[in-house]
Design a protein around this motif. Structure first.
Motif, PDB file in Angstrom:
ATOM      1  N   UNK A  14       0.989  -1.073  -0.132  1.00 19.54           N
ATOM      2  CA  UNK A  14      -0.024   0.115   0.034  1.00 19.54           C
ATOM      3  C   UNK A  14       0.978   1.146   0.158  1.00 19.54           C
ATOM      4  N   UNK A  15       2.106   1.119  -0.390  1.00 22.74           N
ATOM      5  CA  UNK A  15       2.906   2.263  -0.441  1.00 22.74           C
ATOM      6  C   UNK A  15       3.393   2.637  -1.993  1.00 22.74           C
ATOM      7  N   UNK A  16       4.658   3.104  -1.870  1.00 22.98           N
ATOM      8  CA  UNK A  16       5.170   3.474  -3.197  1.00 22.98           C
ATOM      9  C   UNK A  16       6.793   3.837  -3.213  1.00 22.98           C
ATOM     10  N   UNK A  17       7.382   3.697  -4.328  1.00 25.83           N
ATOM     11  CA  UNK A  17       8.864   3.879  -4.270  1.00 25.83           C
ATOM     12  C   UNK A  17       8.917   4.878  -5.344  1.00 25.83           C
ATOM     13  N   UNK A  18       9.846   6.011  -5.304  1.00 23.07           N
ATOM     14  CA  UNK A  18      10.117   6.917  -6.258  1.00 23.07           C
ATOM     15  C   UNK A  18      11.315   7.636  -6.219  1.00 23.07           C
ATOM     16  N   UNK A  19      11.451   8.142  -7.305  1.00 23.72           N
ATOM     17  CA  UNK A  19      12.903   8.916  -7.506  1.00 23.72           C
ATOM     18  C   UNK A  19      12.728  10.353  -7.287  1.00 23.72           C
ATOM     19  N   UNK A  20      13.282  10.930  -6.560  1.00 24.16           N
ATOM     20  CA  UNK A  20      13.130  12.360  -6.165  1.00 24.16           C
ATOM     21  C   UNK A  20      14.352  13.340  -6.767  1.00 24.16           C
ATOM     22  N   UNK A  21      13.965  14.529  -7.302  1.00 24.04           N
ATOM     23  CA  UNK A  21      15.366  15.219  -7.493  1.00 24.04           C
ATOM     24  C   UNK A  21      16.028  15.743  -6.392  1.00 24.04           C
ATOM     25  N   UNK A  22      17.259  15.621  -6.524  1.00 22.92           N
ATOM     26  CA  UNK A  22      18.019  16.458  -5.357  1.00 22.92           C
ATOM     27  C   UNK A  22      18.899  17.357  -5.959  1.00 22.92           C
ATOM     28  N   UNK A  23      19.609  18.238  -5.678  1.00 16.70           N
ATOM     29  CA  UNK A  23      20.873  18.935  -6.174  1.00 16.70           C
ATOM     30  C   UNK A  23      22.042  18.228  -6.457  1.00 16.70           C
ATOM     31  N   UNK A  24      22.557  17.199  -5.773  1.00 14.04           N
ATOM     32  CA  UNK A  24      23.377  16.594  -6.050  1.00 14.04           C
ATOM     33  C   UNK A  24      23.244  15.153  -5.827  1.00 14.04           C
TER      34      UNK A  24
END
Length: 675
Positions: free
Chosen positions: A645-655
């Motif tokens: 019931x969750x999710x796995x995602x890629x998030x933008x970061x500066x580095x």
């Protein structure tokens, strides 16, 4: 000019055809690999049902049918067994007449007959240990299921009924959709007689049997496994199919994708290739036209042979002026040096005496005698031929032949370029590249084993030293009770440390797919994942920081699966930073907000290119070099997150890169943990 356009077109056709073959070979390998995964899962499911049947048979072995029918305790035990195995639908007991006498679903149960079921007829007529029935609609649940039945015998060996364990087809099809999500694929499980037990995209329904004369049934006849192309039952398109017979059971698992779907990446490649070759052809044509025009203008303007010879002598490659009968009228100094003529190449020498090659290339060269000077006459370029020196030695050469007109005479200019050094450098570069790839693959083999061995070796060394201290003090009669107690306490402490590391390894290595969800503090999962990873990070000089709240939030989850996701994310982060210079940092942060637990793994590596971010969680797609990744890690991790019931995602970061696993927090468990 036509030849300048034709050569890139031919090259485009060759590259496209070669790439098509490579894409299809990759598709065949994917189909083979996925079929092996599906076979392993199906075998595990069937073995679980076989085990439940054996447990049930042992449970009722000493009971007669009246006792079975009236025992509420037996019903409770059957229900407990069924509840313990989530993939089991229900358990049924039928007497020799085919009347249902007890079940895990209802108590008491109104007797009804299953005497017409195929498994009952088969087991009542012959002594077989096991029979897998076809998919039917349950008379109580009204849902599609198939049954795995065991024969029950009286002491004299005569038939005394059956023990039936019902299975959901969706147990298999749901797993298939995780392994191969969002793909136009076909997966199915069927008996040797063609009765279909489960099919992808069509869970929990009755299926039409396979055609006995169809390609799938003909392929599996007599073979344990195989790969083939054809049009399977239920489809009008050619498919790449693979099958694997399940050891110990009369069933076969098959998987395939349509050839059209397999060629989807190739069609995308064609667009890229087409644009590239279009630009290359245009540039090539422009450059060719400019070069020819310059040569013609120079020849016409200079007129004089001496000035023309000076121009050719300035060329870095052998240049020869040739009549249309291929006799040489002039050769520059470079030509004499390259072909071994100390005084220069004599006039009248034939060009085909200096240049040899395959018949096709030589025919193109000979065709130069038919050239007539005009504005449209294109040069013959890129002829891969062989130069022959006066010593008899040879060298690889690229030959370009262009038509010119001098004083009204149609002539050819032949340019010969020795490609020996270029080919040597290309071969050396390719050899170095292959050696580097092989070294990278070999170095990865000892990564995990080396780290854990070092982590265990340190406390072992302390235990050894403390034990030797006790022996020496005992020999010198210097032992004090307090000293013995402290030394023993330290030995116990380091022994427990080793046991903890081994326990963490065993917890992660265990297959937890069939575990029921349990209340587990996130901190516990993080702790034993760190036991496995910490030493590897420390040994490679990669900083590993863990931040989590106190008290730890609680998840209702399969802890082995969540640990698998964290281990995969940490491994990816480690791979991302381990080769970069300077500071290398990986952070694991646990936070809770709005009833959700967020576990973020962040690294300061090179990050994921924008063009690849939408594909990194596709099955079989990987940004790692060959030998370091299967392309299934992130895809399976996202499937585990979805299951919870969750999710796995890629998030933008500066580095660097940041992957966030979000799971629902178990509120009751979290409250108890805080208490």
């Amino acid at each position: 000019m036509a030849l300048a356009l034709a050569l890139p077109g031919l090259l485009f056709g060759f590259v496209a055809w070669h790439d098509r073959g490579a894409v299809l070979r990759q598709a065949e390998q994917r189909v083979h690999d996925v079929t092996a995964i599906l076979e392993e899962n199906a075998r595990s499911v069937l073995q679980s049902h076989e085990l439940v049947g054996a447990l049930t048979e042992a449970l009722v072995r000493n009971l007669d049918w009246d006792a079975i029918a009236t025992s509420g305790k037996l019903h409770d035990e059957l229900r407990a067994i069924a509840d313990h195995f989530p993939q089991v639908h229900s358990i049924w007991l039928a007497d020799a007449a085919g009347q249902i006498r007890s079940t895990s679903m209802l108590f008491p149960v109104e007797p009804f007959s299953i005497a017409t079921r195929d498994y009952f007829r088969a087991l009542s007529s012959r002594d077989e240990p096991l029979y897998i029935g076809q998919v039917v609609l349950g008379r109580v649940s009204n849902n599609a299921n198939f049954n795995i039945a065991r024969r029950r015998n009286r002491p004299d060996g005569t038939f005394d009924g059956v023990v039936v364990v019902s299975a959901w087809p969706s147990t298999l099809s749901n797993f298939w959709s995780q392994v191969v999500p969002n793909m136009a694929s076909m997966s199915l499980l069927f008996r040797d007689d063609g009765a279909v037990l489960a099919r992808s995209l069509e869970p929990d329904r009755q299926y039409a049997p396979l055609d006995p004369e169809g390609i799938l049934m003909r392929q599996v006849a007599g073979d344990e496994s195989g790969l083939f192309w054809g049009i399977p039952d239920g489809s009008s398109e050619p498919h790449i199919m693979a099958f694997h017979r399940i050891d110990g059971f009369p069933v076969v698992v098959a998987h395939g994708i349509s050839v059209n779907q397999a060629l989807a990446p190739w069609r995308e490649h064609l667009v890229v290739y087409g644009l590239f070759f279009l630009l290359a052809t245009a540039g090539f044509a422009v450059l060719t036209a400019i070069a020819v025009r310059r040569i013609r203008d120079r020849v016409v303007a200079e007129r004089m042979a001496a000035r023309f010879a000076g121009v050719l002598n300035a060329a870095p490659d052998p240049m020869m002026v040739v009549r249309q009968d291929l006799t040489i009228t002039f050769a520059n100094n470079q030509a004499g040096r390259v072909f071994g003529y100390a005084g220069g190449i004599p006039q009248g020498t034939r060009l085909d005496a200096l240049i040899t090659g395959e018949s096709g290339a030589m025919e193109q060269l000979q065709r130069g005698r038919d050239f007539v000077w005009s504005e449209e006459a294109p040069p013959l370029q890129g002829l891969e031929l062989t130069g022959r020196r006066t010593s008899g030695s040879t060298f690889p050469a690229d030959v370009t032949v262009s038509p010119v007109q001098l004083d009204g005479e149609a002539l050819l200019i032949a340019q010969v370029r020795d490609t020996t050094e270029r080919r040597r450098l290309e071969a050396a570069f390719e050899n170095s590249r292959l050696q580097m790839m092989a070294s990278a693959r070999l170095s990865a083999l000892g990564t995990m084993a080396g780290g854990i061995a070092h982590e265990i070796n340190n406390p072992l060394a302390v235990i050894h030293a403390k034990s030797m201290d006790l022996v020496e003090d005992l020999e010198e009669d210097l032992l004090e009770p307090a000293q013995v107690m402290e030394t023993a306490r330290q030995i116990v402490q380091y022994t427990e440390r080793i046991a903890g590391i081994i326990a963490s390894m065993r917890r992660i290595a265990r297959d937890g797919v069939s575990d029921p969800p349990a209340e587990v503090p996130v901190g516990d999962i993080v702790a034993y994942v760190m036991d496995v990873c910490r030493e590897r990070f420390r040994d490679r000089g990669v900083g590993l920081t863990v931040t989590q709240p106190e008290p730890s939030p609680v998840l209702l989850c399969r802890e082995v699966q969540v640990a698998q996701v964290l281990l995969n994310l940490l491994q990816n982060a480690f791979d991302a930073v381990q080769e970069q210079p300077g500071e290398r940092q990986v952070r694991l942060e646990v936070a809770e907000a709005d009833g959700m637990v967020r576990i973020a793994v962040t690294d300061n590596g090179p990050g994921v290119p924008d063009a690849l971010r939408n594909r990194i969680m596709e099955p079989f797609f990987t940004t790692k070099p060959p030998g370091k990744g299967t392309g299934l890690g992130l895809s399976l991790s996202r499937g585990i997150a979805d299951e919870h019931g969750g999710k796995l995602e890629y998030q933008d970061v500066a580095v660097g890169s940041r992957f966030v696993l979000t799971l629902p927090m178990f509120s009751n468990g979290s409250a108890n943990a805080r208490k």
